[in-house]
Scaffold this motif. Structure first.
Motif, PDB file in Angstrom:
ATOM      1  N   HIS A   1       7.308 -11.646  -0.477  1.00  0.00           N
ATOM      2  CA  HIS A   1       6.490 -11.741   0.731  1.00  0.00           C
ATOM      3  C   HIS A   1       5.562 -12.945   0.659  1.00  0.00           C
ATOM      4  N   LYS A   2       5.300 -13.416  -0.556  1.00  0.00           N
ATOM      5  CA  LYS A   2       4.384 -14.551  -0.717  1.00  0.00           C
ATOM      6  C   LYS A   2       5.113 -15.848  -1.033  1.00  0.00           C
ATOM      7  N   LEU A   3       6.232 -15.748  -1.751  1.00  0.00           N
ATOM      8  CA  LEU A   3       6.970 -16.942  -2.168  1.00  0.00           C
ATOM      9  C   LEU A   3       7.533 -17.676  -0.948  1.00  0.00           C
ATOM     10  N   PRO A   4       7.205 -18.961  -0.753  1.00  0.00           N
ATOM     11  CA  PRO A   4       7.765 -19.699   0.391  1.00  0.00           C
ATOM     12  C   PRO A   4       9.169 -20.235   0.076  1.00  0.00           C
ATOM     13  N   VAL A   5      10.020 -20.321   1.117  1.00  0.00           N
ATOM     14  CA  VAL A   5      11.383 -20.821   0.889  1.00  0.00           C
ATOM     15  C   VAL A   5      11.391 -22.245   0.347  1.00  0.00           C
ATOM     16  N   GLY A   6      10.311 -22.992   0.645  1.00  0.00           N
ATOM     17  CA  GLY A   6      10.223 -24.370   0.148  1.00  0.00           C
ATOM     18  C   GLY A   6      10.376 -24.458  -1.365  1.00  0.00           C
ATOM     19  N   VAL A   7      10.021 -23.366  -2.059  1.00  0.00           N
ATOM     20  CA  VAL A   7      10.079 -23.361  -3.526  1.00  0.00           C
ATOM     21  C   VAL A   7      11.514 -23.168  -4.032  1.00  0.00           C
ATOM     22  N   ILE A   8      12.312 -22.445  -3.273  1.00  0.00           N
ATOM     23  CA  ILE A   8      13.656 -22.101  -3.782  1.00  0.00           C
ATOM     24  C   ILE A   8      14.790 -22.894  -3.118  1.00  0.00           C
ATOM     25  N   MET A   9      14.466 -23.631  -2.048  1.00  0.00           N
ATOM     26  CA  MET A   9      15.537 -24.321  -1.307  1.00  0.00           C
ATOM     27  C   MET A   9      16.106 -25.514  -2.080  1.00  0.00           C
ATOM     28  N   THR A  10      17.289 -25.959  -1.666  1.00  0.00           N
ATOM     29  CA  THR A  10      17.815 -27.255  -2.107  1.00  0.00           C
ATOM     30  C   THR A  10      17.137 -28.299  -1.231  1.00  0.00           C
ATOM     31  N   ARG A  11      16.482 -29.269  -1.891  1.00  0.00           N
ATOM     32  CA  ARG A  11      15.613 -30.182  -1.154  1.00  0.00           C
ATOM     33  C   ARG A  11      16.291 -31.544  -0.928  1.00  0.00           C
ATOM     34  N   MET A  12      15.953 -32.197   0.174  1.00  0.00           N
ATOM     35  CA  MET A  12      16.390 -33.578   0.412  1.00  0.00           C
ATOM     36  C   MET A  12      15.894 -34.444  -0.734  1.00  0.00           C
ATOM     37  N   PRO A  13      16.638 -35.453  -1.198  1.00  0.00           N
ATOM     38  CA  PRO A  13      17.902 -35.957  -0.623  1.00  0.00           C
ATOM     39  C   PRO A  13      19.155 -35.301  -1.233  1.00  0.00           C
ATOM     40  N   ASN A  14      19.009 -34.085  -1.795  1.00  0.00           N
ATOM     41  CA  ASN A  14      20.177 -33.461  -2.429  1.00  0.00           C
ATOM     42  C   ASN A  14      20.991 -32.585  -1.495  1.00  0.00           C
ATOM     43  N   VAL A  15      20.651 -32.626  -0.198  1.00  0.00           N
ATOM     44  CA  VAL A  15      21.358 -31.788   0.772  1.00  0.00           C
ATOM     45  C   VAL A  15      22.598 -32.522   1.289  1.00  0.00           C
ATOM     46  N   HIS A  16      23.742 -31.831   1.304  1.00  0.00           N
ATOM     47  CA  HIS A  16      24.955 -32.405   1.886  1.00  0.00           C
ATOM     48  C   HIS A  16      24.929 -32.187   3.392  1.00  0.00           C
ATOM     49  N   MET A  17      25.168 -33.248   4.147  1.00  0.00           N
ATOM     50  CA  MET A  17      25.037 -33.202   5.606  1.00  0.00           C
ATOM     51  C   MET A  17      26.308 -33.724   6.254  1.00  0.00           C
ATOM     52  N   THR A  18      26.376 -33.568   7.573  1.00  0.00           N
ATOM     53  CA  THR A  18      27.470 -34.185   8.316  1.00  0.00           C
ATOM     54  C   THR A  18      26.925 -34.694   9.654  1.00  0.00           C
ATOM     55  N   PHE A  19      27.698 -35.562  10.299  1.00  0.00           N
ATOM     56  CA  PHE A  19      27.275 -36.158  11.569  1.00  0.00           C
ATOM     57  C   PHE A  19      28.220 -35.720  12.684  1.00  0.00           C
ATOM     58  N   GLU A  20      27.721 -35.739  13.923  1.00  0.00           N
ATOM     59  CA  GLU A  20      28.525 -35.321  15.074  1.00  0.00           C
ATOM     60  C   GLU A  20      29.848 -36.064  15.182  1.00  0.00           C
ATOM     61  N   ASN A  21      29.828 -37.330  14.805  1.00  0.00           N
ATOM     62  CA  ASN A  21      31.026 -38.154  14.953  1.00  0.00           C
ATOM     63  C   ASN A  21      31.977 -38.094  13.769  1.00  0.00           C
ATOM     64  N   ASP A  22      31.572 -37.387  12.705  1.00  0.00           N
ATOM     65  CA  ASP A  22      32.500 -37.183  11.591  1.00  0.00           C
ATOM     66  C   ASP A  22      33.674 -36.347  12.083  1.00  0.00           C
ATOM     67  N   SER A  23      34.850 -36.562  11.514  1.00  0.00           N
ATOM     68  CA  SER A  23      35.965 -35.683  11.848  1.00  0.00           C
ATOM     69  C   SER A  23      35.716 -34.332  11.192  1.00  0.00           C
ATOM     70  N   VAL A  24      36.235 -33.295  11.850  1.00  0.00           N
ATOM     71  CA  VAL A  24      36.138 -31.953  11.286  1.00  0.00           C
ATOM     72  C   VAL A  24      36.826 -31.930   9.921  1.00  0.00           C
ATOM     73  N   TRP A  25      37.872 -32.719   9.791  1.00  0.00           N
ATOM     74  CA  TRP A  25      38.592 -32.769   8.522  1.00  0.00           C
ATOM     75  C   TRP A  25      37.662 -33.238   7.401  1.00  0.00           C
ATOM     76  N   LEU A  26      36.927 -34.319   7.661  1.00  0.00           N
ATOM     77  CA  LEU A  26      36.016 -34.859   6.648  1.00  0.00           C
ATOM     78  C   LEU A  26      34.947 -33.838   6.286  1.00  0.00           C
ATOM     79  N   ALA A  27      34.394 -33.183   7.305  1.00  0.00           N
ATOM     80  CA  ALA A  27      33.332 -32.201   7.068  1.00  0.00           C
ATOM     81  C   ALA A  27      33.877 -31.014   6.271  1.00  0.00           C
ATOM     82  N   ALA A  28      35.098 -30.567   6.604  1.00  0.00           N
ATOM     83  CA  ALA A  28      35.714 -29.453   5.867  1.00  0.00           C
ATOM     84  C   ALA A  28      35.942 -29.860   4.416  1.00  0.00           C
ATOM     85  N   HIS A  29      36.334 -31.101   4.232  1.00  0.00           N
ATOM     86  CA  HIS A  29      36.548 -31.638   2.886  1.00  0.00           C
ATOM     87  C   HIS A  29      35.244 -31.598   2.090  1.00  0.00           C
ATOM     88  N   LYS A  30      34.143 -31.939   2.751  1.00  0.00           N
ATOM     89  CA  LYS A  30      32.818 -31.902   2.096  1.00  0.00           C
ATOM     90  C   LYS A  30      32.433 -30.482   1.690  1.00  0.00           C
TER      91      LYS A  30
END
Lengths: 211, 211
Positions: free
Chosen positions: A137-166
């Protein structure tokens, strides 16, 4: 696609002897090149044979697979993405779990003012934390999350294939769909969607319906 | 597939006026039916036009999609399934969570002697339980699992398409791949695999490679 007996025979010959010229095929069938021309056109147009100048005909049994691959790589993440579910960094682990259940998603994106991506929290992260005897109830998610820049992301214009591959390569269930904020000093990304294995599964089912 | 100018025109005519007979197409082009015959054959063989006796030609722009749909519905669950991760019914919730992390799966199958399916436990079930203030070292998974006959399953011979469809319809991440035990009184099912959204995603990526 229905093939004539002669067309089937041509395919067999090309499979066995290809690359082979039109004359050589005609010879094997005791026919003239001119007689075979329509058949060879049809088989080439249909993608069953390929013709290369100065080389001859060869069998392209992978035609179907290429059609499929073309189609899959043409679909964009923006065409299939879902609405992102976001929480602020000071959201408690408890509230994050509740949000996850209410929204029925496997991953939450942690954002700051303006919807800018700070990190991601998965069901796995939350499960590990609830097990750990913390005061969730007290622990914030900021402490346990995977933080930028280590987050894997995708862009709208990426192909679905590339994103699925990621998704597979990085062994994650979901990727935030982001847009780079122009001129931002710290390489900021605005979260504009969610792309998960569920999106891939839905697309797969739609493709299988011949939709 | 490269189309001639005349073939492109034929497609446009059929798109606009189909179903339309060969004679009618010929009339619009000021050509004879005989002149058009090779073009119409090629377009039909290539799946761009469809011909129905006594009806005429109509446009089947969905040819590509049908090729794809055919392929997707031909692949079987048995071709892509993963190894199932199973626990006994008296396994504690704590041990189940540990197994889930060690094996890195999202769902565990609960089995009795002989690998016979009793139920399934998801990450979501475990997260809800760890949150609930139970003594997870004592609580057995049998208490929190989804129990037979309420478990959604799939068979080796089901198409991947059907199984993917089930994942979406029932909103689950994974289905146990089972084999009915012949002659069992209680409709017993032996667990022989695991089929999840990860399998669908992997197959999707492979199809996109034109493999």
């Amino acid at each position: 696609m229905e093939l004539s007996k002669r067309q089937e025979t041509i395919i067999e010959i090309v499979k066995k002897h290809g690359p082979i010229t039109g004359e050589q095929i005609a010879e094997k069938l005791n026919l003239t090149r001119a007689t075979l021309r329509p058949d060879l056109s049809i088989l080439t147009m249909a993608g069953l044979l390929e013709a290369r100048p100065r080389v001859g005909y060869f069998y392209s049994g992978k035609a179907t697979d290429r059609v499929l691959a073309d189609k899959i790589t043409r679909i964009k993440v923006g065409d299939v993405k879902s609405v992102p579910i976001v929480v602020p960094e000071d959201c408690s682990v408890y509230d994050a779990v509740v949000t996850m259940f209410i929204e029925d998603v496997g991953t939450l994106y942690v954002v700051r003012q303006g919807g800018l991506l700070e990190g991601v929290v998965s069901r796995k992260d939350l499960l590990k934390t609830t097990l750990g005897g913390h005061d969730i109830h007290k622990l914030p998610v900021g402490v346990i999350m995977t933080r930028m820049p280590n987050v894997h992301m995708t862009f709208e214009n990426d192909s679905v294939w590339l994103a699925a591959h990621k998704l597979l390569t990085h062994e994650v269930d979901s990727l935030p769909v982001v847009r780079a904020v122009p001129g931002s000093k710290h390489k900021d990304y605005e979260v504009i969607g969610r792309f998960s294995k569920t999106n891939v599964t839905r697309l797969f089912v739609e493709l299988g319906e011949g939709a």
